[in-house]
Design an enzyme around this catalytic site. Structure first.
Site, PDB file in Angstrom:
ATOM      1  N   ASN A 145       7.347   5.920  -1.185  1.00 30.81           N
ATOM      2  CA  ASN A 145       6.594   5.705  -0.137  1.00 30.81           C
ATOM      3  C   ASN A 145       7.462   4.905   0.629  1.00 30.81           C
ATOM      4  O   ASN A 145       8.211   4.438  -0.140  1.00 30.81           O
ATOM      5  CB  ASN A 145       4.925   4.988  -0.915  1.00 30.81           C
ATOM      6  CG  ASN A 145       4.160   6.652  -0.858  1.00 30.81           C
ATOM      7  OD1 ASN A 145       3.825   6.679   0.641  1.00 30.81           O
ATOM      8  ND2 ASN A 145       3.036   6.194  -1.872  1.00 30.81           N
TER       9      ASN A 145
ATOM     10  N   ASP B 177       1.176   1.723  -0.069  1.00 36.40           N
ATOM     11  CA  ASP B 177       1.542   2.857  -0.078  1.00 36.40           C
ATOM     12  C   ASP B 177       2.195   2.996   0.886  1.00 36.40           C
ATOM     13  O   ASP B 177       3.243   1.890   1.523  1.00 36.40           O
ATOM     14  CB  ASP B 177       0.193   4.062   0.405  1.00 36.40           C
ATOM     15  CG  ASP B 177      -0.069   4.969   0.677  1.00 36.40           C
ATOM     16  OD1 ASP B 177       1.477   5.319   0.852  1.00 36.40           O
ATOM     17  OD2 ASP B 177      -1.151   6.075   0.823  1.00 36.40           O
TER      18      ASP B 177
HETATM   19 ZN    ZN Z   1       2.598   7.094   1.523  1.00 38.91          ZN
END
Ligand code: ZN
Length: 310
Positions: free
Chosen positions: A165, A216
Protein backbone atom coordinates in the site's frame (compact mmCIF):
# COMPACT_ATOMS: atom_id res chain seq x y z
CA UNK A 1 -12.03 25.52 9.22
CA UNK A 2 -8.48 26.60 8.60
CA UNK A 3 -5.62 24.27 9.35
CA UNK A 4 -2.87 25.91 11.37
CA UNK A 5 -0.92 22.77 12.24
CA UNK A 6 2.69 23.09 13.20
CA UNK A 7 4.84 20.23 12.05
CA UNK A 8 6.55 19.52 15.34
CA UNK A 9 3.76 19.34 17.91
CA UNK A 10 3.04 15.83 19.17
CA UNK A 11 -0.29 16.87 20.68
CA UNK A 12 -3.12 17.16 18.28
CA UNK A 13 -5.28 20.19 18.88
CA UNK A 14 -8.98 20.35 18.34
CA UNK A 15 -8.69 22.78 15.44
CA UNK A 16 -6.85 20.03 13.64
CA UNK A 17 -9.87 17.78 13.54
CA UNK A 18 -11.90 17.97 10.35
CA UNK A 19 -15.01 16.24 9.13
CA UNK A 20 -15.12 14.97 5.57
CA UNK A 21 -18.11 15.85 3.43
CA UNK A 22 -19.82 13.55 1.00
CA UNK A 23 -18.72 14.32 -2.57
CA UNK A 24 -20.23 11.46 -4.51
CA UNK A 25 -22.55 8.77 -3.20
CA UNK A 26 -21.67 5.34 -4.45
CA UNK A 27 -21.55 1.74 -3.26
CA UNK A 28 -18.05 0.70 -4.33
CA UNK A 29 -17.00 -2.62 -2.85
CA UNK A 30 -13.38 -1.56 -2.52
CA UNK A 31 -12.94 2.02 -3.71
CA UNK A 32 -9.20 2.70 -3.82
CA UNK A 33 -6.28 4.43 -5.47
CA UNK A 34 -7.75 7.86 -6.33
CA UNK A 35 -5.86 10.02 -8.83
CA UNK A 36 -6.52 13.59 -9.90
CA UNK A 37 -6.35 13.82 -13.69
CA UNK A 38 -5.54 17.50 -14.22
CA UNK A 39 -5.78 17.00 -18.00
CA UNK A 40 -9.54 16.56 -17.72
CA UNK A 41 -10.19 18.06 -14.27
CA UNK A 42 -11.52 14.71 -13.14
CA UNK A 43 -11.08 12.34 -10.27
CA UNK A 44 -10.45 8.72 -11.18
CA UNK A 45 -10.37 5.79 -8.80
CA UNK A 46 -10.61 2.02 -8.89
CA UNK A 47 -13.13 -0.35 -7.36
CA UNK A 48 -10.74 -3.26 -6.97
CA UNK A 49 -13.42 -5.85 -6.20
CA UNK A 50 -15.99 -4.22 -8.46
CA UNK A 51 -13.60 -4.76 -11.43
CA UNK A 52 -14.03 -1.13 -12.47
CA UNK A 53 -12.30 2.20 -12.96
CA UNK A 54 -14.38 5.28 -12.18
CA UNK A 55 -14.06 8.73 -13.66
CA UNK A 56 -15.91 11.64 -12.09
CA UNK A 57 -15.95 15.37 -12.79
CA UNK A 58 -16.65 17.27 -9.54
CA UNK A 59 -17.79 20.31 -11.51
CA UNK A 60 -20.37 18.66 -13.76
CA UNK A 61 -20.86 15.61 -11.50
CA UNK A 62 -20.52 13.55 -14.63
CA UNK A 63 -19.66 9.96 -13.65
CA UNK A 64 -18.46 7.12 -15.82
CA UNK A 65 -17.78 3.51 -14.89
CA UNK A 66 -15.24 1.66 -17.02
CA UNK A 67 -15.74 -2.09 -16.64
CA UNK A 68 -12.33 -3.80 -16.81
CA UNK A 69 -13.66 -7.31 -16.15
CA UNK A 70 -11.01 -8.24 -13.57
CA UNK A 71 -9.36 -7.01 -10.39
CA UNK A 72 -7.82 -3.58 -10.89
CA UNK A 73 -5.44 -2.60 -8.10
CA UNK A 74 -4.41 0.87 -9.17
CA UNK A 75 -4.11 3.36 -12.01
CA UNK A 76 -1.95 6.35 -12.92
CA UNK A 77 -1.89 9.01 -15.59
CA UNK A 78 0.05 8.03 -18.71
CA UNK A 79 2.04 10.80 -20.35
CA UNK A 80 1.30 9.53 -23.85
CA UNK A 81 -2.43 9.61 -23.08
CA UNK A 82 -4.93 7.60 -21.09
CA UNK A 83 -4.03 5.62 -18.01
CA UNK A 84 -1.65 2.90 -16.91
CA UNK A 85 -3.22 0.19 -14.75
CA UNK A 86 -2.17 -2.71 -12.52
CA UNK A 87 -4.70 -5.41 -13.38
CA UNK A 88 -5.00 -9.01 -12.25
CA UNK A 89 -3.47 -9.89 -15.60
CA UNK A 90 -0.57 -7.48 -15.09
CA UNK A 91 0.40 -4.00 -16.18
CA UNK A 92 -1.73 -2.59 -18.99
CA UNK A 93 -2.67 0.64 -20.66
CA UNK A 94 -6.29 1.71 -20.36
CA UNK A 95 -8.15 4.20 -22.50
CA UNK A 96 -10.84 5.62 -20.21
CA UNK A 97 -12.80 6.98 -23.16
CA UNK A 98 -13.18 3.69 -25.01
CA UNK A 99 -12.43 1.21 -22.21
CA UNK A 100 -9.77 -0.37 -24.42
CA UNK A 101 -7.11 -2.37 -22.54
CA UNK A 102 -3.70 -3.23 -23.91
CA UNK A 103 -1.55 -5.65 -21.91
CA UNK A 104 2.04 -4.57 -21.33
CA UNK A 105 3.69 -7.01 -18.91
CA UNK A 106 2.56 -9.56 -16.34
CA UNK A 107 4.73 -9.44 -13.23
CA UNK A 108 3.02 -12.23 -11.31
CA UNK A 109 1.87 -14.81 -13.84
CA UNK A 110 3.67 -17.34 -11.61
CA UNK A 111 1.55 -16.27 -8.60
CA UNK A 112 -2.08 -16.80 -9.66
CA UNK A 113 -3.26 -16.39 -6.05
CA UNK A 114 -2.10 -12.78 -5.95
CA UNK A 115 -3.61 -9.60 -7.32
CA UNK A 116 -2.24 -6.08 -7.61
CA UNK A 117 -3.04 -3.50 -4.98
CA UNK A 118 -1.96 0.13 -4.51
CA UNK A 119 0.28 1.74 -7.15
CA UNK A 120 1.71 5.13 -8.09
CA UNK A 121 4.33 6.73 -10.34
CA UNK A 122 7.70 7.93 -9.11
CA UNK A 123 9.21 11.30 -10.12
CA UNK A 124 11.05 9.66 -13.04
CA UNK A 125 7.84 8.24 -14.50
CA UNK A 126 8.10 4.58 -13.40
CA UNK A 127 4.82 2.97 -12.29
CA UNK A 128 5.25 1.23 -8.92
CA UNK A 129 2.62 -1.26 -7.79
CA UNK A 130 2.53 -3.94 -5.14
CA UNK A 131 0.44 -7.03 -4.71
CA UNK A 132 -1.35 -9.09 -2.08
CA UNK A 133 -2.59 -12.67 -1.82
CA UNK A 134 -6.33 -13.02 -2.41
CA UNK A 135 -6.62 -15.61 0.36
CA UNK A 136 -6.64 -13.57 3.57
CA UNK A 137 -5.60 -16.54 5.69
CA UNK A 138 -2.56 -17.26 3.55
CA UNK A 139 -1.38 -13.76 3.03
CA UNK A 140 1.71 -13.32 5.21
CA UNK A 141 4.78 -12.38 3.20
CA UNK A 142 3.32 -13.63 -0.10
CA UNK A 143 3.29 -10.31 -1.91
CA UNK A 144 5.80 -8.12 -3.72
CA UNK A 145 6.47 -4.58 -4.82
CA UNK A 146 7.43 -3.93 -8.46
CA UNK A 147 7.86 -1.11 -10.84
CA UNK A 148 7.11 -0.95 -14.53
CA UNK A 149 9.87 1.12 -16.11
CA UNK A 150 9.26 3.56 -18.94
CA UNK A 151 10.76 0.97 -21.33
CA UNK A 152 8.05 -1.44 -20.09
CA UNK A 153 10.49 -3.74 -18.28
CA UNK A 154 9.31 -5.01 -14.88
CA UNK A 155 11.54 -4.81 -11.79
CA UNK A 156 10.98 -6.63 -8.51
CA UNK A 157 11.86 -4.13 -5.77
CA UNK A 158 10.72 -5.82 -2.59
CA UNK A 159 9.47 -9.28 -1.66
CA UNK A 160 8.06 -10.68 1.58
CA UNK A 161 5.31 -8.08 1.63
CA UNK A 162 1.84 -8.86 3.01
CA UNK A 163 -0.47 -5.97 1.97
CA UNK A 164 1.32 -3.54 -0.36
CA UNK A 165 0.00 0.00 0.00
CA UNK A 166 0.67 3.70 0.38
CA UNK A 167 3.38 4.99 -1.92
CA UNK A 168 4.64 8.59 -1.94
CA UNK A 169 7.76 10.48 -2.98
CA UNK A 170 9.16 13.70 -1.55
CA UNK A 171 9.42 16.84 -3.62
CA UNK A 172 13.23 16.68 -3.60
CA UNK A 173 12.94 13.20 -5.18
CA UNK A 174 15.25 11.66 -2.56
CA UNK A 175 12.84 9.75 -0.34
CA UNK A 176 10.12 7.19 -1.00
CA UNK A 177 7.50 6.28 1.60
CA UNK A 178 5.90 2.87 1.63
CA UNK A 179 3.30 1.02 3.68
CA UNK A 180 2.91 -2.71 4.13
CA UNK A 181 -0.35 -2.41 6.09
CA UNK A 182 0.33 -5.57 8.08
CA UNK A 183 3.41 -3.99 9.68
CA UNK A 184 1.38 -0.98 10.98
CA UNK A 185 4.23 1.25 9.81
CA UNK A 186 5.20 3.83 7.25
CA UNK A 187 8.73 3.14 6.06
CA UNK A 188 11.03 5.64 4.33
CA UNK A 189 13.64 4.61 1.77
CA UNK A 190 16.44 6.58 0.18
CA UNK A 191 15.30 6.81 -3.42
CA UNK A 192 17.48 7.32 -6.49
CA UNK A 193 15.42 8.82 -9.30
CA UNK A 194 18.06 8.01 -11.93
CA UNK A 195 18.39 4.30 -11.19
CA UNK A 196 15.03 3.74 -9.45
CA UNK A 197 16.83 2.01 -6.58
CA UNK A 198 15.58 2.17 -3.02
CA UNK A 199 17.79 1.61 0.03
CA UNK A 200 18.21 2.22 3.76
CA UNK A 201 14.65 1.45 4.95
CA UNK A 202 13.67 2.98 8.27
CA UNK A 203 10.38 3.21 10.13
CA UNK A 204 9.16 6.81 10.28
CA UNK A 205 5.58 6.39 11.53
CA UNK A 206 4.18 3.69 13.78
CA UNK A 207 0.43 3.17 13.90
CA UNK A 208 -1.41 1.19 16.55
CA UNK A 209 -3.90 -0.52 14.25
CA UNK A 210 -6.20 -1.62 17.06
CA UNK A 211 -6.58 1.99 18.17
CA UNK A 212 -6.38 3.88 14.89
CA UNK A 213 -7.10 1.37 12.16
CA UNK A 214 -4.67 -0.13 9.63
CA UNK A 215 -2.55 2.27 7.57
CA UNK A 216 -3.67 2.00 3.93
CA UNK A 217 -3.24 4.46 1.05
CA UNK A 218 -1.38 7.74 1.46
CA UNK A 219 -0.99 11.19 -0.10
CA UNK A 220 1.83 13.68 0.42
CA UNK A 221 1.21 17.44 0.76
CA UNK A 222 3.30 20.46 -0.25
CA UNK A 223 4.89 20.53 3.22
CA UNK A 224 6.02 16.92 2.94
CA UNK A 225 3.48 15.65 5.46
CA UNK A 226 1.66 12.36 4.85
CA UNK A 227 -2.12 11.85 4.80
CA UNK A 228 -2.72 8.20 5.64
CA UNK A 229 -6.13 6.54 5.33
CA UNK A 230 -6.83 4.33 8.32
CA UNK A 231 -8.84 1.23 7.37
CA UNK A 232 -11.26 0.34 10.17
CA UNK A 233 -10.31 3.61 11.86
CA UNK A 234 -12.83 5.88 10.11
CA UNK A 235 -10.32 8.67 9.49
CA UNK A 236 -7.51 9.99 7.36
CA UNK A 237 -4.67 11.33 9.51
CA UNK A 238 -1.90 13.78 8.74
CA UNK A 239 1.45 12.49 9.98
CA UNK A 240 4.87 14.08 10.18
CA UNK A 241 7.38 11.56 8.79
CA UNK A 242 10.27 13.46 10.42
CA UNK A 243 8.96 13.12 13.99
CA UNK A 244 6.39 10.32 13.73
CA UNK A 245 3.78 12.66 15.22
CA UNK A 246 0.13 12.78 14.26
CA UNK A 247 -0.81 16.33 13.27
CA UNK A 248 -4.41 16.30 12.17
CA UNK A 249 -7.37 14.05 11.60
CA UNK A 250 -10.16 14.02 9.05
CA UNK A 251 -13.16 12.09 10.31
CA UNK A 252 -14.98 10.13 7.64
CA UNK A 253 -18.50 8.83 8.40
CA UNK A 254 -17.57 5.28 7.33
CA UNK A 255 -15.15 2.86 8.95
CA UNK A 256 -13.08 1.94 5.91
CA UNK A 257 -11.42 4.89 4.19
CA UNK A 258 -8.79 3.45 1.87
CA UNK A 259 -6.78 6.25 0.27
CA UNK A 260 -6.79 9.92 -0.69
CA UNK A 261 -5.51 12.35 -3.29
CA UNK A 262 -5.23 16.11 -3.53
CA UNK A 263 -7.22 17.47 -6.44
CA UNK A 264 -9.21 20.39 -7.68
CA UNK A 265 -7.82 23.28 -9.68
CA UNK A 266 -5.50 24.36 -6.84
CA UNK A 267 -4.85 20.89 -5.45
CA UNK A 268 -6.44 22.04 -2.19
CA UNK A 269 -9.15 19.41 -1.89
CA UNK A 270 -8.40 16.00 -0.46
CA UNK A 271 -10.64 13.37 -2.05
CA UNK A 272 -11.05 10.17 -0.07
CA UNK A 273 -12.05 6.72 -1.33
CA UNK A 274 -13.85 4.20 0.90
CA UNK A 275 -14.94 0.56 0.96
CA UNK A 276 -17.95 -1.63 1.84
CA UNK A 277 -16.23 -4.96 1.41
CA UNK A 278 -16.14 -7.26 4.41
CA UNK A 279 -18.57 -5.20 6.51
CA UNK A 280 -21.36 -7.17 8.19
CA UNK A 281 -24.97 -6.17 7.26
CA UNK A 282 -25.51 -4.48 10.64
CA UNK A 283 -22.29 -2.48 10.20
CA UNK A 284 -23.37 -1.45 6.69
CA UNK A 285 -26.77 -0.39 8.03
CA UNK A 286 -24.97 2.08 10.30
CA UNK A 287 -22.76 3.44 7.49
CA UNK A 288 -24.90 3.53 4.36
CA UNK A 289 -22.36 5.81 2.64
CA UNK A 290 -19.60 3.18 2.72
CA UNK A 291 -18.12 2.97 -0.77
CA UNK A 292 -18.72 6.69 -1.50
CA UNK A 293 -16.21 9.47 -2.24
CA UNK A 294 -15.66 12.09 0.46
CA UNK A 295 -13.78 15.36 0.41
CA UNK A 296 -12.11 17.80 2.77
CA UNK A 297 -10.20 21.05 2.37
CA UNK A 298 -7.65 20.86 5.16
CA UNK A 299 -5.91 24.18 4.40
CA UNK A 300 -2.80 22.71 2.85
CA UNK A 301 -2.24 21.81 -0.77
CA UNK A 302 -1.00 18.73 -2.54
CA UNK A 303 1.09 18.42 -5.67
CA UNK A 304 0.22 17.11 -9.13
CA UNK A 305 0.72 13.35 -9.25
CA UNK A 306 3.62 11.86 -11.15
CA UNK A 307 2.78 10.36 -14.54
CA UNK A 308 3.88 7.14 -16.18
CA UNK A 309 6.51 8.08 -18.76
CA UNK A 310 6.23 5.04 -21.01
ZN1 ZN B 1 -4.96 0.31 -0.21
Amino acid sequence: MKFYGSTNGITMESENIFTAELEFEHDALLGEGPIWDWRTGSLCWVDIEGFAVHRYDPETRNHKIIDVGQYVGSIAIRRSGGLIAALKSGFASLDPDTGEIENIADAESHLPGNRFNDGKCDPAGRFWAGSLALDEKERDGKANLYYLDVDCSVHLMKSGVTISNGLAWTRDERTMYYIDSQTQRVVAYDYDSISGDISHPRTVIEVNALEKGWPDGMAIDEEGMLWVAHWDGGHVCRWNPHTGAELAEIRVPVSRPTSSVFGGEDFDTLYITTARTGLEPEMLARQPLAGSIFKCRPGVRGLPMNEFGG
